[in-house]
Write a protein that holds these residues in place. Sequence first.
Motif, short mmCIF file in Angstrom:
data_model
loop_
_atom_site.label_atom_id
_atom_site.label_comp_id
_atom_site.label_asym_id
_atom_site.label_seq_id
_atom_site.Cartn_x
_atom_site.Cartn_y
_atom_site.Cartn_z
N GLY A 226 64.28 -18.93 -14.51
CA GLY A 226 65.41 -19.78 -14.21
C GLY A 226 65.08 -21.06 -13.49
O GLY A 226 65.95 -21.89 -13.25
N LYS B 220 64.61 -15.09 -11.60
CA LYS B 220 65.03 -16.49 -11.43
C LYS B 220 63.80 -17.38 -11.23
O LYS B 220 63.73 -18.48 -11.78
CB LYS B 220 65.98 -16.63 -10.25
N ARG C 220 70.68 -13.32 -16.34
CA ARG C 220 71.14 -13.68 -15.00
C ARG C 220 72.42 -12.97 -14.57
O ARG C 220 72.64 -12.76 -13.39
CB ARG C 220 71.29 -15.18 -14.87
N GLY C 221 73.27 -12.56 -15.50
CA GLY C 221 74.50 -11.87 -15.15
C GLY C 221 74.39 -10.35 -15.11
O GLY C 221 75.37 -9.67 -14.80
N TRP D 187 66.67 -16.59 -19.17
CA TRP D 187 67.45 -16.60 -17.94
C TRP D 187 68.95 -16.50 -18.23
O TRP D 187 69.67 -15.75 -17.56
CB TRP D 187 67.14 -17.85 -17.12
N GLN D 188 69.44 -17.23 -19.23
CA GLN D 188 70.86 -17.16 -19.58
C GLN D 188 71.25 -15.75 -20.01
O GLN D 188 72.37 -15.31 -19.77
CB GLN D 188 71.19 -18.17 -20.70
N THR D 189 70.31 -15.03 -20.62
CA THR D 189 70.57 -13.68 -21.09
C THR D 189 70.61 -12.66 -19.95
O THR D 189 71.42 -11.74 -19.95
CB THR D 189 69.50 -13.25 -22.13
N THR E 276 64.70 -20.72 -20.51
CA THR E 276 66.12 -20.90 -20.20
C THR E 276 66.96 -19.88 -20.95
O THR E 276 67.90 -19.30 -20.40
CB THR E 276 66.57 -22.34 -20.54
N GLU E 277 66.61 -19.63 -22.22
CA GLU E 277 67.33 -18.63 -23.02
C GLU E 277 67.22 -17.24 -22.40
O GLU E 277 68.20 -16.49 -22.34
CB GLU E 277 66.78 -18.63 -24.45
N HIS F 169 66.41 -9.92 -9.38
CA HIS F 169 67.10 -11.18 -9.66
C HIS F 169 66.26 -12.36 -9.18
O HIS F 169 66.07 -13.34 -9.91
CB HIS F 169 68.48 -11.18 -9.00
#
Length: 165
Positions: free
Chosen positions: A53, A49, A36-37, A32-34, A29-30, A45
């Motif tokens: 993700g 994901k 994904r943007g 993906w949070q880093t 999750t960490e 992507h």
Amino acid sequence: MALTSDEDWTVSVGDLLPPTTLPPVAALTEVWQTVRGLDLGAQQHAALKTLFGAGATEMVEAALDGGQLDFPVQLPESRMTIRVRRGDGRTARQRHAARYEPVQEPPRGRNPGLWVVQDNKTGEPVREKGHVLRWGIEASARSWIGRELARGDYQGGKAGHAHAS
């Protein structure tokens, strides 16, 4: 495939996320949070994901058979690597060395405070044959730690002959 252990994973993302050790789902999750943007492009992507993700660890777990997964990511202006490792990324020798720490006892009378080696696993000073090992200088306590590591190397990583009690 289910997780084979409850061991934490260490993840990093290029210069964006320094090595961070967390339980597997939280580690992914960490990541993906880093990422994904970032400007990843549709194909990258979707792949990231799916791996990081989706909240599932099975695919990454399967890729960690060698203990580490490096996933290169191409951005418009640069390239970086997502790294996932089992555990904290330290070798068994480094982990064993971190177990021991020289600690100075409080002064008593004329005794300026002898040095002992604290076993951080047990919270007690190391003992041999039932007696706490003590030294007059810190360097001697550090030398004992070095010998303990060397003994473990010689015996194939099974160090730990001194025991707290």
